[in-house]
Scaffold this motif. Structure first.
Motif, PDB file in Angstrom:
ATOM      1  N   LEU A 136       0.815  -1.220   0.000  1.00  0.00           N
ATOM      2  CA  LEU A 136       0.000   0.000   0.000  1.00  0.00           C
ATOM      3  C   LEU A 136       0.848   1.269   0.000  1.00  0.00           C
ATOM      4  O   LEU A 136       0.333   2.370  -0.189  1.00  0.00           O
ATOM      5  N   ARG A 137       2.143   1.099   0.208  1.00  0.00           N
ATOM      6  CA  ARG A 137       3.013   2.281   0.215  1.00  0.00           C
ATOM      7  C   ARG A 137       2.988   3.004  -1.141  1.00  0.00           C
ATOM      8  O   ARG A 137       2.901   4.239  -1.183  1.00  0.00           O
ATOM      9  N   PRO A 138       3.027   2.280  -2.290  1.00  0.00           N
ATOM     10  CA  PRO A 138       2.931   2.990  -3.575  1.00  0.00           C
ATOM     11  C   PRO A 138       1.615   3.767  -3.699  1.00  0.00           C
ATOM     12  O   PRO A 138       1.574   4.822  -4.330  1.00  0.00           O
ATOM     13  N   LEU A 143      -1.215   8.901  -3.891  1.00  0.00           N
ATOM     14  CA  LEU A 143      -2.254   9.790  -3.359  1.00  0.00           C
ATOM     15  C   LEU A 143      -1.676  11.134  -2.934  1.00  0.00           C
ATOM     16  O   LEU A 143      -2.306  12.180  -3.120  1.00  0.00           O
ATOM     17  N   MET A 144      -0.475  11.101  -2.368  1.00  0.00           N
ATOM     18  CA  MET A 144       0.137  12.359  -1.940  1.00  0.00           C
ATOM     19  C   MET A 144       0.433  13.259  -3.145  1.00  0.00           C
ATOM     20  O   MET A 144       0.360  14.474  -3.051  1.00  0.00           O
ATOM     21  N   ALA A 145       0.730  12.626  -4.282  1.00  0.00           N
ATOM     22  CA  ALA A 145       1.024  13.408  -5.486  1.00  0.00           C
ATOM     23  C   ALA A 145      -0.252  13.875  -6.186  1.00  0.00           C
ATOM     24  O   ALA A 145      -0.221  14.813  -6.980  1.00  0.00           O
ATOM     25  N   GLU A 170       8.224   7.786   7.226  1.00  0.00           N
ATOM     26  CA  GLU A 170       7.162   8.185   6.292  1.00  0.00           C
ATOM     27  C   GLU A 170       5.822   8.314   7.010  1.00  0.00           C
ATOM     28  O   GLU A 170       5.063   9.245   6.760  1.00  0.00           O
ATOM     29  N   LEU A 171       5.568   7.381   7.935  1.00  0.00           N
ATOM     30  CA  LEU A 171       4.310   7.476   8.690  1.00  0.00           C
ATOM     31  C   LEU A 171       4.258   8.786   9.464  1.00  0.00           C
ATOM     32  O   LEU A 171       3.221   9.444   9.524  1.00  0.00           O
ATOM     33  N   LYS A 177       0.659  15.657   8.011  1.00  0.00           N
ATOM     34  CA  LYS A 177      -0.119  16.380   6.992  1.00  0.00           C
ATOM     35  C   LYS A 177      -1.543  16.580   7.490  1.00  0.00           C
ATOM     36  O   LYS A 177      -2.148  15.677   8.064  1.00  0.00           O
ATOM     37  N   PHE A 178      -2.077  17.762   7.228  1.00  0.00           N
ATOM     38  CA  PHE A 178      -3.424  18.061   7.699  1.00  0.00           C
ATOM     39  C   PHE A 178      -4.488  17.340   6.874  1.00  0.00           C
ATOM     40  O   PHE A 178      -5.610  17.190   7.309  1.00  0.00           O
ATOM     41  N   ASP A 179      -4.108  16.938   5.667  1.00  0.00           N
ATOM     42  CA  ASP A 179      -5.122  16.337   4.795  1.00  0.00           C
ATOM     43  C   ASP A 179      -5.028  14.816   4.732  1.00  0.00           C
ATOM     44  O   ASP A 179      -5.506  14.194   3.817  1.00  0.00           O
ATOM     45  N   LEU A 180      -4.357  14.232   5.711  1.00  0.00           N
ATOM     46  CA  LEU A 180      -4.260  12.773   5.769  1.00  0.00           C
ATOM     47  C   LEU A 180      -4.365  12.334   7.230  1.00  0.00           C
ATOM     48  O   LEU A 180      -3.601  12.795   8.080  1.00  0.00           O
TER      49      LEU A 180
END
Lengths: 288, 154
Positions: A136-138, A143-145, A170-171, A177-180
């Motif tokens: 799920l990392r990819p 999603l971040m992009a 990474e976690l 991030k405010f949107d995750l």
């Protein structure tokens, strides 16, 4: 960002999918005491790597054997291939001994992928456990992009203990991030741990997403996914918006050998990522 | 937007479809509380005469094990319910509950509620159905923890 996600499913670098392509280990990074991520680059140097999040490669440790490993790297990176694996069997233990400069054979990428473009405009809830975070990392990189294409994104991740948490840096970055929304839980912890303790599935009940417009992506031990599906059902997420990555004993990766048969199909060819309504009749059944 | 005690209770999933005639009594049993970090909300063996809706923060449900000290078996966070020992005799807490951060909650007078449930079995059944669901979920979660599903044999 250039990405493979909008293109056809990649067919690999080699015309014959049974012949491994030669790669070189570029870097090895320990994630935990038994899990590591290694970066591979093609020996011919010119080939562009392409894969879709959720796909896997067959990695061949010369003289030892071949194993299927999900790709855990950034799909936007076309020069380096990353895999994360735990050292548990003969091949992965041998793989763990590889050093930068050593060669390895790669066949792939194979299999189905997470439905990212198909499901934009919705909330996404990602439920993973243990090494199940690697495939799920990819997705998270993607999603971040492409963050603006989705509504709420929630990552629920369960590990055995704090020292077994994968991709810690990474976690932390994603959590900042405010949107995750990132929620991590562990099955057991010493007194210094200040996060959640308990299995990952109860987190589904209180996770902030709109069940009427949510897609769920699940990867982890099958028993964990069974309980996660139940929790998603309680919230009202329909079967055709849950996607699960299944694991079986994949050998040829082309649907010829039958080792990874799952119900009427083969995980290597029809999976590993399935929409839940496609496997609901066999999911959780033994000897299937 | 101001949330009254009644609206908070009414909107909580635990009270979804709860019979209207009992809600005002339930509201009468509740009050807002706040606990600082590292505060023991209750201790193992003490009378279990309350239960809590956690509205913010996090609580560690822990057990003191000889040679290991206090060990967290579960954490309870926002939106979850803490405490079900009030439901069954001997009405004593089985674990300690300690805040891991500043925590806001609704506390319910379970002693009063228990007496009312004995009097009014319709209310008693509604409460028991809901707590049975929580107890089942916790049992499932405990079984999964015991299976060590992320261990070396997964």
């Amino acid at each position: 960002m250039a990405t493979m996600i909008e293109n056809e499913v990649p067919q690999g670098l080699n015309a014959d999918p049974m012949i491994p392509q030669l790669y070189r280990v570029d870097r090895v990074r320990d994630e935990t005491d038994d899990t590591f991520t290694f970066s591979l680059v093609p020996e011919n140097g010119e080939a562009k790597i392409s894969f879709l999040p959720g796909q896997f490669n067959m990695l061949y440790v010369f003289g030892t054997g071949e194993v299927p490993i999900s790709i855990s790297g950034n799909p936007a990176m076309t020069s380096v291939l990353e895999h994360t694996t735990r050292s548990v069997g003969i091949v992965t233990k041998a793989m763990c001994l590889l050093k930068p400069g050593d060669q390895i054979g790669v066949r792939g990428p194979f299999g189905s992928h997470w439905p990212l473009n198909e499901e934009n405009g919705r909330d996404l809830v990602i439920i993973s456990g243990g090494i199940g975070l690697a495939p799920l990392r990819p997705v998270l990189y993607f999603l971040m992009a492409q963050r603006e294409k989705y509504r709420k994104i929630v990552l629920l991740y369960g590990a055995r203990a704090p020292e077994d948490i994968l991709f810690k840096k990474e976690l932390e970055r994603w959590r900042g991030k405010f949107d995750l929304e990132v929620q991590v839980t562990v099955d057991r912890a010493a007194s210094g741990w200040r996060g959640n303790v308990g299995v990952v599935t109860p987190l589904v009940a209180r996770a902030p997403f709109d069940p009427s417009n949510t897609v769920a992506l699940l990867c982890g031990p099958e028993v964990m996914m069974r309980y996660a599906v139940m929790e998603l059902q309680k919230r009202g997420v329909p079967h055709d918006r849950m996607y699960l990555s299944m694991e079986r004993n994949m050998k040829c990766a082309l649907g010829y050998c039958g080792h990874c048969q799952y119900g009427p199909g083969f995980v290597c060819k029809d999976g590993p990522v399935y929409r839940f309504d496609q496997i609901v009749s066999v999911f959780g059944k033994s000897e299937v | 937007m101001i949330h009254t005690l009644e609206s908070v209770i009414r909107e909580h999933p635990f009270f979804q479809d709860f019979p209207e005639e009992h809600l005002s009594f339930i509201t009468g049993c509740a009050k807002n509380v706040q606990f600082p970090e590292k505060h023991f909300i209750f201790l193992e063996g003490d009378p279990a005469d309350e239960f809590y809706f956690i509205r913010g923060g996090m609580v560690s449900v822990e057990l003191v094990i000889p040679h290991l000290g206090a060990t967290t078996v579960q954490t309870v966070g926002e939106g979850e319910i803490l405490g079900w020992s009030w439901v069954s005799p001997p009405y004593r807490w089985h674990f300690n509950a300690k805040t891991l951060k500043r925590t806001r909650a609704l506390v319910f007078d379970a002693k009063c509620l228990r007496a009312k449930c004995e009097e009014d079995h319709d209310l008693g059944f509604e409460m028991l159905k809901r707590f049975a669901s929580i107890i089942t979920s916790r049992l499932d979660a405990t079984r999964l923890q015991l299976l060590d599903i992320y261990g070396h044999n997964d």
